[in-house]
Design a protein around this motif. Structure first.
Motif, PDB file in Angstrom:
ATOM      1  N   ALA A  23      29.168 -22.179 -26.961  1.00  0.00           N
ATOM      2  CA  ALA A  23      28.476 -23.469 -26.975  1.00  0.00           C
ATOM      3  C   ALA A  23      26.984 -23.292 -26.694  1.00  0.00           C
ATOM      4  CB  ALA A  23      29.100 -24.404 -25.948  1.00  0.00           C
ATOM      5  N   ALA A  24      26.652 -22.434 -25.735  1.00  0.00           N
ATOM      6  CA  ALA A  24      25.235 -22.193 -25.415  1.00  0.00           C
ATOM      7  C   ALA A  24      24.535 -21.486 -26.567  1.00  0.00           C
ATOM      8  CB  ALA A  24      25.121 -21.370 -24.137  1.00  0.00           C
ATOM      9  N   GLY A  25      25.245 -20.536 -27.182  1.00  0.00           N
ATOM     10  CA  GLY A  25      24.658 -19.828 -28.315  1.00  0.00           C
ATOM     11  C   GLY A  25      24.395 -20.751 -29.493  1.00  0.00           C
ATOM     12  N   ALA A  26      25.322 -21.673 -29.722  1.00  0.00           N
ATOM     13  CA  ALA A  26      25.132 -22.625 -30.820  1.00  0.00           C
ATOM     14  C   ALA A  26      23.947 -23.540 -30.550  1.00  0.00           C
ATOM     15  CB  ALA A  26      26.407 -23.451 -31.005  1.00  0.00           C
ATOM     16  N   LEU A  27      23.780 -23.940 -29.298  1.00  0.00           N
ATOM     17  CA  LEU A  27      22.683 -24.842 -28.955  1.00  0.00           C
ATOM     18  C   LEU A  27      21.327 -24.176 -29.142  1.00  0.00           C
ATOM     19  CD1 LEU A  27      21.771 -27.578 -27.773  1.00  0.00           C
ATOM     20  CD2 LEU A  27      22.016 -26.561 -25.485  1.00  0.00           C
ATOM     21  N   TYR A  28      21.221 -22.899 -28.735  1.00  0.00           N
ATOM     22  CA  TYR A  28      19.925 -22.214 -28.753  1.00  0.00           C
ATOM     23  C   TYR A  28      19.770 -21.226 -29.910  1.00  0.00           C
ATOM     24  CZ  TYR A  28      18.971 -24.081 -24.106  1.00  0.00           C
ATOM     25  OH  TYR A  28      18.737 -24.918 -23.034  1.00  0.00           O
ATOM     26  N   ASP A  29      20.757 -21.196 -30.832  1.00  0.00           N
ATOM     27  CA  ASP A  29      20.719 -20.255 -31.960  1.00  0.00           C
ATOM     28  C   ASP A  29      20.620 -18.810 -31.483  1.00  0.00           C
ATOM     29  OD1 ASP A  29      20.935 -22.263 -33.797  1.00  0.00           O
ATOM     30  OD2 ASP A  29      18.784 -22.416 -34.195  1.00  0.00           O
ATOM     31  N   LEU A  30      21.483 -18.455 -30.516  1.00  0.00           N
ATOM     32  CA  LEU A  30      21.524 -17.098 -29.974  1.00  0.00           C
ATOM     33  C   LEU A  30      22.939 -16.529 -30.129  1.00  0.00           C
ATOM     34  CD1 LEU A  30      19.538 -17.626 -26.638  1.00  0.00           C
ATOM     35  CD2 LEU A  30      18.699 -16.550 -28.746  1.00  0.00           C
ATOM     36  N   PRO A  31      23.072 -15.219 -30.336  1.00  0.00           N
ATOM     37  CA  PRO A  31      24.404 -14.598 -30.521  1.00  0.00           C
ATOM     38  C   PRO A  31      25.109 -14.334 -29.191  1.00  0.00           C
ATOM     39  CG  PRO A  31      22.710 -12.923 -30.743  1.00  0.00           C
ATOM     40  CD  PRO A  31      21.964 -14.242 -30.549  1.00  0.00           C
ATOM     41  N   LEU A  32      25.154 -15.336 -28.334  1.00  0.00           N
ATOM     42  CA  LEU A  32      25.698 -15.131 -26.990  1.00  0.00           C
ATOM     43  C   LEU A  32      27.195 -14.829 -27.000  1.00  0.00           C
ATOM     44  CD1 LEU A  32      23.845 -17.983 -25.033  1.00  0.00           C
ATOM     45  CD2 LEU A  32      23.258 -15.549 -25.178  1.00  0.00           C
ATOM     46  N   ALA A  33      27.920 -15.362 -27.958  1.00  0.00           N
ATOM     47  CA  ALA A  33      29.367 -15.122 -27.994  1.00  0.00           C
ATOM     48  C   ALA A  33      29.672 -13.629 -28.101  1.00  0.00           C
ATOM     49  CB  ALA A  33      29.999 -15.881 -29.151  1.00  0.00           C
ATOM     50  N   ASN A  34      28.754 -12.869 -28.719  1.00  0.00           N
ATOM     51  CA  ASN A  34      28.957 -11.427 -28.845  1.00  0.00           C
ATOM     52  C   ASN A  34      28.757 -10.685 -27.533  1.00  0.00           C
ATOM     53  OD1 ASN A  34      29.336 -11.824 -31.600  1.00  0.00           O
ATOM     54  ND2 ASN A  34      27.169 -11.498 -32.070  1.00  0.00           N
ATOM     55  N   ASP A  35      28.209 -11.372 -26.536  1.00  0.00           N
ATOM     56  CA  ASP A  35      27.904 -10.734 -25.254  1.00  0.00           C
ATOM     57  C   ASP A  35      28.956 -10.999 -24.193  1.00  0.00           C
ATOM     58  OD1 ASP A  35      25.544  -9.686 -26.252  1.00  0.00           O
ATOM     59  OD2 ASP A  35      24.338 -11.409 -25.636  1.00  0.00           O
ATOM     60  N   ASN A  36      30.120 -11.514 -24.604  1.00  0.00           N
ATOM     61  CA  ASN A  36      31.127 -11.873 -23.605  1.00  0.00           C
ATOM     62  C   ASN A  36      31.534 -10.673 -22.748  1.00  0.00           C
ATOM     63  OD1 ASN A  36      32.916 -14.247 -22.819  1.00  0.00           O
ATOM     64  ND2 ASN A  36      34.397 -12.577 -22.944  1.00  0.00           N
ATOM     65  N   PRO A  88      12.745 -27.051 -31.428  1.00  0.00           N
ATOM     66  CA  PRO A  88      12.474 -25.710 -31.968  1.00  0.00           C
ATOM     67  C   PRO A  88      11.696 -24.848 -30.981  1.00  0.00           C
ATOM     68  CG  PRO A  88      12.088 -27.384 -33.645  1.00  0.00           C
ATOM     69  CD  PRO A  88      12.331 -28.122 -32.355  1.00  0.00           C
ATOM     70  N   GLU A  89      10.779 -25.482 -30.225  1.00  0.00           N
ATOM     71  CA  GLU A  89      10.002 -24.725 -29.241  1.00  0.00           C
ATOM     72  C   GLU A  89      10.903 -24.178 -28.132  1.00  0.00           C
ATOM     73  OE1 GLU A  89       7.550 -27.289 -31.603  1.00  0.00           O
ATOM     74  OE2 GLU A  89       9.246 -27.794 -30.293  1.00  0.00           O
ATOM     75  N   GLU A  90      11.879 -24.988 -27.698  1.00  0.00           N
ATOM     76  CA  GLU A  90      12.807 -24.535 -26.658  1.00  0.00           C
ATOM     77  C   GLU A  90      13.685 -23.401 -27.169  1.00  0.00           C
ATOM     78  OE1 GLU A  90      13.790 -28.366 -23.880  1.00  0.00           O
ATOM     79  OE2 GLU A  90      14.327 -28.526 -26.020  1.00  0.00           O
ATOM     80  N   LYS A  91      14.083 -23.492 -28.437  1.00  0.00           N
ATOM     81  CA  LYS A  91      14.875 -22.415 -29.007  1.00  0.00           C
ATOM     82  C   LYS A  91      14.063 -21.126 -29.082  1.00  0.00           C
ATOM     83  CE  LYS A  91      17.983 -25.245 -31.868  1.00  0.00           C
ATOM     84  NZ  LYS A  91      18.466 -25.524 -33.246  1.00  0.00           N
ATOM     85  N   ALA A  92      12.803 -21.243 -29.451  1.00  0.00           N
ATOM     86  CA  ALA A  92      11.940 -20.061 -29.539  1.00  0.00           C
ATOM     87  C   ALA A  92      11.753 -19.422 -28.170  1.00  0.00           C
ATOM     88  CB  ALA A  92      10.590 -20.436 -30.151  1.00  0.00           C
ATOM     89  N   GLU A  93      11.593 -20.273 -27.145  1.00  0.00           N
ATOM     90  CA  GLU A  93      11.424 -19.751 -25.782  1.00  0.00           C
ATOM     91  C   GLU A  93      12.703 -19.057 -25.304  1.00  0.00           C
ATOM     92  OE1 GLU A  93       8.734 -19.575 -22.341  1.00  0.00           O
ATOM     93  OE2 GLU A  93       8.649 -19.597 -24.524  1.00  0.00           O
ATOM     94  N   ALA A  94      13.850 -19.650 -25.641  1.00  0.00           N
ATOM     95  CA  ALA A  94      15.117 -19.036 -25.264  1.00  0.00           C
ATOM     96  C   ALA A  94      15.272 -17.680 -25.942  1.00  0.00           C
ATOM     97  CB  ALA A  94      16.275 -19.954 -25.635  1.00  0.00           C
ATOM     98  N   ARG A  95      14.886 -17.583 -27.210  1.00  0.00           N
ATOM     99  CA  ARG A  95      14.965 -16.309 -27.926  1.00  0.00           C
ATOM    100  C   ARG A  95      14.054 -15.268 -27.290  1.00  0.00           C
ATOM    101  NH1 ARG A  95      17.929 -13.021 -31.013  1.00  0.00           N
ATOM    102  NH2 ARG A  95      18.641 -14.823 -32.233  1.00  0.00           N
ATOM    103  N   ARG A  96      12.873 -15.697 -26.852  1.00  0.00           N
ATOM    104  CA  ARG A  96      11.930 -14.759 -26.230  1.00  0.00           C
ATOM    105  C   ARG A  96      12.535 -14.141 -24.969  1.00  0.00           C
ATOM    106  NH1 ARG A  96       7.840 -14.606 -22.445  1.00  0.00           N
ATOM    107  NH2 ARG A  96       8.137 -16.774 -21.796  1.00  0.00           N
ATOM    108  N   TYR A  97      13.144 -14.979 -24.113  1.00  0.00           N
ATOM    109  CA  TYR A  97      13.742 -14.463 -22.882  1.00  0.00           C
ATOM    110  C   TYR A  97      14.958 -13.584 -23.195  1.00  0.00           C
ATOM    111  CZ  TYR A  97      10.881 -17.519 -19.943  1.00  0.00           C
ATOM    112  OH  TYR A  97       9.829 -18.123 -19.296  1.00  0.00           O
ATOM    113  N   TYR A  98      15.739 -13.990 -24.198  1.00  0.00           N
ATOM    114  CA  TYR A  98      16.922 -13.214 -24.568  1.00  0.00           C
ATOM    115  C   TYR A  98      16.510 -11.811 -25.022  1.00  0.00           C
ATOM    116  CZ  TYR A  98      21.185 -11.929 -27.136  1.00  0.00           C
ATOM    117  OH  TYR A  98      22.309 -11.285 -27.598  1.00  0.00           O
ATOM    118  N   ASP A  99      15.532 -11.725 -25.906  1.00  0.00           N
ATOM    119  CA  ASP A  99      15.068 -10.431 -26.405  1.00  0.00           C
ATOM    120  C   ASP A  99      14.427  -9.603 -25.299  1.00  0.00           C
ATOM    121  OD1 ASP A  99      15.956 -11.146 -28.906  1.00  0.00           O
ATOM    122  OD2 ASP A  99      13.970 -11.786 -29.631  1.00  0.00           O
TER     123      ASP A  99
END
Length: 505
Positions: free
Chosen positions: A339-352, A394-405
């Protein structure tokens, strides 16, 4: 930790009063005596223990069902266990196994089951039948005979094939037969039962050994005596055991090594090897516990926390161990990551897998960390629902991607090295502060964010310059833990139950 005779007797009386008044409540699954658990650790305070399927704050429980804080002048510790189940398994309830291999000779702790019924459990040990001198496998009735299928002496006919490993572990053919079902302790609904156990006679040519599977524990001996037979487990690992002397007497069998049993003692450490959870060690909390399961009532049982799982039924329990090698924590449902990955467009499900590793190898090592894990389990539906309906820019998604990377590789590296001396920097602390501050009201209420700032101020802000070890030491500070709990309890509707916040120290 020791309970004197007078205190134990007084608690037994109080326990009986609690059982009379509250065991009819469908949420109350059992009563026991033992020591209060506080902050994930056993204290020295003797109490009556009420075992409940679901623990809720007093404000959410009707007055007629509210459990008392004391009975007969003794404290009551309410412990959430979930539903207790016979801890064998069938195809409908299989569990992963660390000990599922073929063992010849069959060894204590290995996988075993009925070929015809497809049951699965643990080989307790080998015993000698006093009636004819034959060598037999000892395990649970429902593992060797699938008693639940029939309201009689046993479901299986004498001579039914017992295989090792169990059918679900690859033993589903007659070539894996090691024994033939012989007899079981009868179980009857409507009357108290004291054990769930059975024996199966070894087939000719099957070797005999007292060794424990993978040498995970010393063999049963006068200096390493057996005290019980595990047969009931909750989702959280809470375990009920029949007393070994009761089992042996009712089956009319004896251990292969004379003088190798002992009475369980409250506060004493115990250990076992089981098919599903392997080696575990816990502490005896009660020796006269009562529980209801699947319509059966059991009394005069041994009880311990976080000690066995589905598939461990039949394991013989011995004195020994460190008292804190617990069953694994249940896995965090990956639907929250999805659910979090879908919200922020991040591949979080792969990190279980990494999240599970963080839970077990980092958060599970501290008081505060265990509390956080427990909060996720208890409030998972609320969190997922919020993530599902929330929207982000979109800005929040970009920020989330920055922290994830920026942090994914670093976190994975640290998890893979428990001895890491990498220090938490002030930049790291500032980034965490920014993430906390940026969480929207759709995801975190005002009260929840206030509690998060308590966690930040008490745990994260002072940790600049800390190594992994130093951070865990801080998270194991009882004063810090208590402040975090106090802050969380101010959040309306949040379920805060630190009873199962086990520390692995």
């Amino acid at each position: 930790m020791h309970m004197d005779t007078r205190t134990a007797a007084a608690l037994d009386e109080a326990k009986a009063r609690l059982a009379d008044g509250y065991l009819a409540d469908p949420n109350v699954v059992g009563v026991a005596k033992g020591f209060r658990t506080r902050g994930g650790e056993l204290t020295g305070e003797p109490v009556v223990i009420a075992l409940v399927r679901k623990k809720r704050r007093a404000a959410l429980v009707s007055r007629s069902r509210l459990l008392p804080s004391t009975v007969g002048g003794h404290g009551v510790d309410v412990v959430e266990t979930g539903e207790f189940r016979f801890s064998g398994a069938t195809a409908r309830a299989a569990a992963p196994a660390p000990i599922a291999e073929r063992l010849r000779p069959p060894l204590q702790g290995g996988s075993v089951g009925s070929l015809a019924d497809g049951t699965l459990g643990t080989l307790g040990c080998l015993v000698r039948d006093r009636t004819d001198g034959s060598i037999c496998v000892l395990s649970a009735n429902h593992v060797l005979a699938n008693f639940a299928a029939l309201e009689k002496y046993s479901a299986a006919a004498p001579g039914a094939a017992i295989v090792q490993p169990a059918p679900l572990d690859g033993g589903a053919d007659a070539g894996n037969t090691v024994a033939r079902f012989k007899r079981a302790i009868p179980l009857v609904r409507g009357v108290p039962n004291s054990a769930d156990a059975a024996i199966a006679q070894l087939e000719p040519g099957i070797g005999v050994s007292s060794t424990v599977a993978r040498n995970l524990m010393a063999p049963i001996s006068p200096t390493h005596p057996a005290v019980g037979l595990a047969f009931l487990a909750s989702a959280h690992g809470g375990t009920f055991m029949a007393k070994i002397d009761t089992v042996l007497a009712q089956l009319d069998v004896e251990l292969l090594t004379p003088g190798s049993t002992a009475a369980a003692v409250e506060g004493r450490r115990i250990e076992k090897v089981g098919r599903s959870s392997g080696y575990t060690s816990s502490v005896v909390l009660d020796t006269t516990a009562t529980v209801f399961v699947d319509g059966y009532q059991f009394t005069d049982l041994i009880y311990a926390q976080r000690f066995s799982l589905v598939g461990d039924s039949g394991a013989v329990v011995c004195e020994g161990g460190n008292g804190r090698t617990y069953t694994p924590m249940p896995a965090i449902a990956c639907r929250m990551l999805g659910a979090a990955g879908a919200l922020y467009d991040l591949p979080l499900a792969n990190d279980n897998g990494y999240v599970d590793q963080a839970r077990d190898e980092f958060f599970g090592q501290s008081l505060v960390g265990n509390l956080v894990v427990r909060l996720v389990y208890q409030n998972l539906d609320v969190a997922v629902n919020r993530l599902t309906v929330a929207t982000v820019s979109p800005e929040e998604k970009a920020e989330a991607r920055r922290y994830y990377d920026k942090y994914r590789g670093l976190v994975i590296g640290l998890l893979g090295d428990p001895g890491s001396t990498v220090q938490l920097t002030q930049e790291n602390v500032d980034d965490i502060r920014a993430v906390f501050a940026g969480l929207s009201p759709e995801l975190v209420t005002v009260a929840e964010k206030q509690a998060m700032w308590v966690i930040f101020d008490d745990v994260i802000a002072p940790s600049a310059g800390f190594t992994r070890t130093q951070l865990l030491d801080s998270m194991n500070d009882l004063a810090v833990y208590q402040r975090v709990v106090a802050a969380l309890r101010q959040i309306p509707g949040l379920e805060v139950d630190e009873t199962f916040g086990f520390s692995s120290r």
